[in-house]
Design an enzyme around this catalytic site. Structure first.
Site, PDB file in Angstrom:
ATOM      1  N   ASP A 183      39.301  89.324  33.254  1.00  0.00           N
ATOM      2  CA  ASP A 183      39.991  90.399  32.549  1.00  0.00           C
ATOM      3  C   ASP A 183      41.331  90.645  33.259  1.00  0.00           C
ATOM      4  O   ASP A 183      41.432  90.419  34.467  1.00  0.00           O
ATOM      5  CB  ASP A 183      39.113  91.660  32.598  1.00  0.00           C
ATOM      6  CG  ASP A 183      39.641  92.793  31.750  1.00  0.00           C
ATOM      7  OD1 ASP A 183      39.154  92.952  30.618  1.00  0.00           O
ATOM      8  OD2 ASP A 183      40.546  93.523  32.214  1.00  0.00           O
ATOM      9  N   HIS A 201      34.703  98.412  35.178  1.00  0.00           N
ATOM     10  CA  HIS A 201      35.408  99.419  35.992  1.00  0.00           C
ATOM     11  C   HIS A 201      34.486 100.504  36.539  1.00  0.00           C
ATOM     12  O   HIS A 201      34.933 101.375  37.267  1.00  0.00           O
ATOM     13  CB  HIS A 201      36.514 100.096  35.174  1.00  0.00           C
ATOM     14  CG  HIS A 201      37.633  99.171  34.806  1.00  0.00           C
ATOM     15  ND1 HIS A 201      38.284  98.400  35.755  1.00  0.00           N
ATOM     16  CD2 HIS A 201      38.205  98.878  33.614  1.00  0.00           C
ATOM     17  CE1 HIS A 201      39.215  97.675  35.137  1.00  0.00           C
ATOM     18  NE2 HIS A 201      39.184  97.938  33.849  1.00  0.00           N
ATOM     19  N   HIS A 224      42.602  93.305  34.105  1.00  0.00           N
ATOM     20  CA  HIS A 224      42.459  94.384  35.092  1.00  0.00           C
ATOM     21  C   HIS A 224      41.407  93.996  36.134  1.00  0.00           C
ATOM     22  O   HIS A 224      40.430  93.323  35.812  1.00  0.00           O
ATOM     23  CB  HIS A 224      42.009  95.677  34.400  1.00  0.00           C
ATOM     24  CG  HIS A 224      42.923  96.132  33.297  1.00  0.00           C
ATOM     25  ND1 HIS A 224      42.768  95.708  31.995  1.00  0.00           N
ATOM     26  CD2 HIS A 224      43.986  96.968  33.316  1.00  0.00           C
ATOM     27  CE1 HIS A 224      43.718  96.265  31.241  1.00  0.00           C
ATOM     28  NE2 HIS A 224      44.470  97.039  32.022  1.00  0.00           N
TER      29      HIS A 224
HETATM   30 ZN   LIG Z   1      41.100  94.942  30.990  1.00  0.00          ZN
END
Ligand SMILES: [Zn+2]
Length: 341
Positions: free
Chosen positions: A163, A121, A165
């Site tokens: 993942d 991220h 996300h």
């Molecule tokens: Zn995640």
């Protein structure tokens, strides 16, 4: 493929409050691997050259961001943002994990690196693509692995991020580069970081090289395995020289942080696909906060190692969603495949 566990990740970078991203995650993975007779080696970060690691971090992040993190590290315990904490040794472990990702790639490794904190991220300047936080990440380990392969003279690198996300940081860093990125994640309308829509396909040199494949909440093994089968074609067409994998286990059922329902079947298929691609590969642990760290990691590792297992499809996706997800993925592939070579 070798499974490498970073020893210090079982006790360093410790939250002062209850937090899903904590050292117990790695302890759980280790005991799950051991109880299934899956061999791993332990490495220590003691020998990591921290000065060198700082240099590498500045290749993937803006210097201003790296300086900011260095400065924060003298004020621990603290928070980078409401989701992302820094404790006494966070800088050390985060830098070392990033640097190991880089060096394994630089030496054409075949490793599944189990360490923390996750990285996908964090973008050029920290928060990526307008996200509200860095989602537990300090340095981008996957981007460092891509950099390692590039510094080794390789150009055709495939980044696979599964993942739950969206890997917004990695996507941001290479958005304008001809590096194929396939990111399968939960519908951004319903989950942090709220990016990774199917129409985000890259810019400039990177146009057509970014595939965002979305799963609606409740998606199960059946749809996931079907998506993977579609991905194989794309990956083979690209014929990667190297592979970087952001391996998150939070799409496993009952994760707590996401709403997908994958089980062993999907993770075994992922491991088997990576094995089948048969290129140098640096696989890096990202998220995973529930039972996926045990059942998902074990099935994935068996797939990676070529251990024969027949996992049945345990979770099915409601049929109306199934069709929609596959249709959207096919459109993305159709739109991008004429660019990929
Ligand atoms: Zn995640």
């Amino acid at each position: 493929m070798e499974i490498v566990v970073v020893k210090e990740s079982t006790y360093m970078h410790k939250p002062t409050v209850e937090h899903p991203e904590n050292p117990r995650r790695i302890v759980k993975i280790k005991s799950a691997l051991a109880s299934h007779d899956l061999k791993y080696v332990e490495v220590s970060i003691e020998k990591v050259d921290i000065e060198e690691a700082i240099k590498i971090s500045s290749k993937i992040h803006r210097k201003k961001y790296v300086d900011y993190i260095m400065e924060l590290s003298s004020k621990t315990p603290t928070f980078i943002d409401e989701d992302t904490y820094m404790s006494e040794n966070s800088l050390k472990l985060a830098l070392a994990t990033m640097y190991l990702s880089y060096t394994y790639a630089l030496s054409n490794g075949h490793v599944f690196l189990v360490s923390r904190p996750p990285g996908h991220h964090v973008g050029l300047n920290g928060r990526a693509m307008g996200a509200s936080t860095q989602g537990f990440c300090i340095f981008n380990n996957a981007a460092a692995a891509v950099q390692g392969f590039m510094d080794n003279g390789l150009r055709k690198i495939l980044v696979l991020d599964f993942d739950a996300h969206h890997g917004n940081g990695t996507m941001e860093i290479f958005y304008r580069e001809r590096i194929l990125q396939i990111d399968l994640h939960q519908d951004p309308d319903t989950l942090y970081p709220h990016t990774g829509y199917p129409d985000e396909i890259g810019e400039g040199e990177g146009y057509g090289y970014k595939l965002n494949i979305i799963l609606t909440p409740g998606s199960g093994d059946d749809v996931f395995v079907e998506l993977l089968n579609n991905m194989v074609e794309v990956a083979k067409k690209y014929a990667p020289e190297a592979l970087v994998v952001s391996a998150g286990f939070d799409a496993f059922e009952n994760d707590g942080l996401a709403d997908l329902n994958l089980t062993e079947k999907s993770y075994y298929s992922l491991g088997a696909l990576i094995r089948e691609l048969n290129t140098p590969a640096v696989v890096i642990l990202e998220g995973g906060y529930g039972v996926g760290l045990q059942r998902g990691v074990v099935a994935f590792s068996k797939g990676l190692m070529g251990v024969k297992e027949e996992y049945p499809v345990l979770t099915e996706t409601p049929s109306t969603q199934y069709r929609r997800i596959i249709d959207i993925a096919r459109r993305v592939i159709e739109k991008t495949s004429r660019f990929i070579s």
